[in-house]
Design an enzyme around this catalytic site. Structure first.
Site, PDB file in Angstrom:
ATOM      1  N   ARG A 128       3.741  -9.167   2.337  1.00 58.57           N
ATOM      2  CA  ARG A 128       5.220  -9.322   1.770  1.00 58.57           C
ATOM      3  C   ARG A 128       5.996 -10.307   2.874  1.00 58.57           C
ATOM      4  O   ARG A 128       6.987 -10.932   2.603  1.00 58.57           O
ATOM      5  CB  ARG A 128       5.790  -8.003   1.832  1.00 58.57           C
ATOM      6  N   HIS A 172       2.684  -4.272  -6.415  1.00 58.61           N
ATOM      7  CA  HIS A 172       1.126  -4.067  -6.459  1.00 58.61           C
ATOM      8  C   HIS A 172       0.622  -4.755  -7.869  1.00 58.61           C
ATOM      9  O   HIS A 172      -0.575  -5.286  -7.663  1.00 58.61           O
ATOM     10  CB  HIS A 172       0.954  -2.537  -6.757  1.00 58.61           C
ATOM     11  N   LYS A 208      -1.179  13.404   4.201  1.00 58.11           N
ATOM     12  CA  LYS A 208      -0.031  12.745   3.768  1.00 58.11           C
ATOM     13  C   LYS A 208       0.621  13.350   2.483  1.00 58.11           C
ATOM     14  O   LYS A 208      -0.241  13.407   1.511  1.00 58.11           O
ATOM     15  CB  LYS A 208      -0.232  11.157   3.460  1.00 58.11           C
ATOM     16  N   SER A 256       6.560   1.584  -2.189  1.00 54.51           N
ATOM     17  CA  SER A 256       6.552   2.648  -3.063  1.00 54.51           C
ATOM     18  C   SER A 256       7.567   3.541  -2.372  1.00 54.51           C
ATOM     19  O   SER A 256       8.367   4.496  -3.270  1.00 54.51           O
ATOM     20  CB  SER A 256       5.005   3.438  -3.120  1.00 54.51           C
TER      21      SER A 256
HETATM   22  O1  PNS Z   1      -0.853   1.300   0.541  1.00 58.20           O
HETATM   23  P1  PNS Z   1      -1.252   1.750   1.675  1.00 58.20           P
HETATM   24  O2  PNS Z   1      -1.096   3.079   2.182  1.00 58.20           O
HETATM   25  O3  PNS Z   1      -0.439   0.880   2.830  1.00 58.20           O
HETATM   26  O4  PNS Z   1      -2.821   1.255   2.295  1.00 58.20           O
HETATM   27  C1  PNS Z   1      -3.353   1.813   3.339  1.00 58.20           C
HETATM   28  C2  PNS Z   1      -5.081   1.494   3.024  1.00 58.20           C
HETATM   29  C3  PNS Z   1      -5.500   2.387   2.144  1.00 58.20           C
HETATM   30  C4  PNS Z   1      -5.280   0.021   2.648  1.00 58.20           C
HETATM   31  C5  PNS Z   1      -5.638   1.826   4.557  1.00 58.20           C
HETATM   32  O5  PNS Z   1      -5.101   2.728   4.825  1.00 58.20           O
HETATM   33  C6  PNS Z   1      -7.028   1.832   4.451  1.00 58.20           C
HETATM   34  O6  PNS Z   1      -7.508   0.738   4.105  1.00 58.20           O
HETATM   35  N1  PNS Z   1      -7.445   2.961   4.611  1.00 58.20           N
HETATM   36  C7  PNS Z   1      -8.991   3.472   4.424  1.00 58.20           C
HETATM   37  C8  PNS Z   1      -9.424   3.821   5.831  1.00 58.20           C
HETATM   38  C9  PNS Z   1     -10.046   2.975   6.577  1.00 58.20           C
HETATM   39  O7  PNS Z   1     -10.778   2.155   6.080  1.00 58.20           O
HETATM   40  N2  PNS Z   1      -9.537   2.578   7.697  1.00 58.20           N
HETATM   41  C10 PNS Z   1      -9.876   1.564   8.568  1.00 58.20           C
HETATM   42  C11 PNS Z   1      -9.165   0.339   8.513  1.00 58.20           C
HETATM   43  S1  PNS Z   1      -9.338  -0.813   9.483  1.00 58.20           S
END
Ligand code: PNS
Length: 169
Positions: free
Chosen positions: A100, A27, A51, A137
């Protein structure tokens, strides 16, 4: 006022979103590279009550603030709901994500297209440094839980926080 706004140019802002439970070197590499490309980088830490996380949202934010302080242009905030709303409220036109491997791409592409369709925000993908391309993570937590050495995978502060947390449980 100093900086780009005083000179009549627009501040270039981007956001690096994620769960960051906890932040790791992969990150950090993406945040550091975004911070060299943009005037202001927001790290947006998602609040996801459904979660179970190892670190509370404030703990995650505190760790990220400390390990990104050296960059000088990184702001860390939590968000709840849609990422595009976070972007709209702060006039952020770009989301920066690390890729990645090809396996990340399908879902990331869907999210990028959805976010663009919802609000016009763009997503920029940065290829992850190969040193960190296997990291997540979840894996870091799993290895740390069983006593594996993760000192090369997370900043010292995060290592300390993880040892303290995993010892308690
Ligand atoms: O570290 P992560 O858990 O892979 O991050 C995922 C994240 C936070 C980037 C993604 O779940 C997100 O953008 N969530 C916010 C909700 C949202 O906007 N959803 C629509 C996405 S198209």
């Amino acid at each position: 006022m100093t900086g780009p706004e005083s000179e009549g140019t627009q501040v270039r802002r981007a956001v690096c979103p994620g769960s960051f439970d906890p932040i790791h070197n992969g990150h950090l590499d993406i945040i550091a590279r975004a911070s060299s490309l943009y005037d202001e980088v927001y790290v947006a830490v998602m609040i996801n009550r459904s979660k179970k996380s190892l670190f509370e949202i404030e703990e995650r934010i505190d760790l990220i603030r400390q390990v990104t302080a050296e960059y000088g242009n990184v702001r860390v905030e939590s968000f709840h709901g849609l990422l595009v709303d976070f972007c709209k409220q702060r006039e952020i036109p770009a989301i920066v994500k690390g890729l990645r491997a090809v396996s990340d791409f399908d879902y990331e592409l869907q999210m990028a297209q959805m976010n663009n369709g919802l609000s016009g925000v763009e997503t920029l993908f940065i290829p992850t440094n190969p040193t960190y391309s296997f990291m997540s993570s979840s894996l870091v937590k799993e290895v740390a839980t069983w006593g594996g050495d993760i000192s090369h995978l997370v900043p010292p502060l995060v290592l300390e926080a993880l040892s303290g947390r995993l010892k308690k449980d």
